[in-house]
Scaffold this motif. Sequence first.
Motif, PDB file in Angstrom:
ATOM      1  N   GLU A  57     -36.432  23.508  31.421  1.00  0.00           N
ATOM      2  CA  GLU A  57     -37.478  22.507  31.571  1.00  0.00           C
ATOM      3  C   GLU A  57     -37.118  21.584  32.722  1.00  0.00           C
ATOM      4  O   GLU A  57     -35.945  21.309  32.961  1.00  0.00           O
ATOM      5  CB  GLU A  57     -37.715  21.733  30.281  1.00  0.00           C
ATOM      6  CG  GLU A  57     -36.594  20.852  29.819  1.00  0.00           C
ATOM      7  CD  GLU A  57     -36.951  20.092  28.557  1.00  0.00           C
ATOM      8  OE1 GLU A  57     -38.008  19.452  28.517  1.00  0.00           O
ATOM      9  OE2 GLU A  57     -36.142  20.134  27.614  1.00  0.00           O
ATOM     10  N   LYS A  59     -36.873  18.092  34.425  1.00  0.00           N
ATOM     11  CA  LYS A  59     -36.750  16.674  34.069  1.00  0.00           C
ATOM     12  C   LYS A  59     -36.446  15.906  35.346  1.00  0.00           C
ATOM     13  O   LYS A  59     -35.303  15.911  35.808  1.00  0.00           O
ATOM     14  CB  LYS A  59     -35.641  16.456  33.045  1.00  0.00           C
ATOM     15  CG  LYS A  59     -35.972  16.938  31.657  1.00  0.00           C
ATOM     16  CD  LYS A  59     -34.922  16.512  30.661  1.00  0.00           C
ATOM     17  CE  LYS A  59     -35.302  16.964  29.264  1.00  0.00           C
ATOM     18  NZ  LYS A  59     -34.256  16.627  28.292  1.00  0.00           N
ATOM     19  N   GLY A  60     -37.473  15.289  35.911  1.00  0.00           N
ATOM     20  CA  GLY A  60     -37.281  14.526  37.141  1.00  0.00           C
ATOM     21  C   GLY A  60     -36.934  15.437  38.298  1.00  0.00           C
ATOM     22  O   GLY A  60     -37.658  16.372  38.621  1.00  0.00           O
ATOM     23  N   ASN A  74     -27.383  21.508  33.944  1.00  0.00           N
ATOM     24  CA  ASN A  74     -28.284  20.754  34.824  1.00  0.00           C
ATOM     25  C   ASN A  74     -28.202  21.333  36.224  1.00  0.00           C
ATOM     26  O   ASN A  74     -27.113  21.526  36.765  1.00  0.00           O
ATOM     27  CB  ASN A  74     -27.905  19.271  34.858  1.00  0.00           C
ATOM     28  CG  ASN A  74     -28.136  18.600  33.537  1.00  0.00           C
ATOM     29  OD1 ASN A  74     -29.082  18.907  32.831  1.00  0.00           O
ATOM     30  ND2 ASN A  74     -27.267  17.670  33.187  1.00  0.00           N
TER      31      ASN A  74
END
Length: 139
Positions: A57, A59-60, A74
Amino acid sequence: LSVAVADGQIRIARSAETPHVRACHGLLRSLVANSVEGVTKGFTRELEISGVGFKAEVKGKAVVFALGYSHPVNFAIPDGIAIAVDAKAGRMTITGADKRKVGQTAAEIRSLRVPDPYKAKGIKYANEVIRRKVGKAGK
């Protein structure tokens, strides 16, 4: 090599016919053609995430992956690259104007969990075919 822009065309002329100059001529022509195509159409690379519990997903400015490790992974999105994730289908689309950067980003994401040949779990290119291996035979 000389580069001239006139009448909406970019012309690249060779200064000599040596193999090195001819190779540089082809390289420069490809780089200019890819730059023009990147600005007009853009480049796209699609990845598929397959495996139980594997997901991603956005995120930012980062993509967070769950790839079967004990921790989430990440991945920072580079400048000039856009990543869209379709969680239902397990597909990820990487787009951008720079062909090299799009390909490099796709390769780095794929290297987070390369598909194994036994179960084909992991991140693979959409057009990639994984050659499956037979597992260990029982007694």
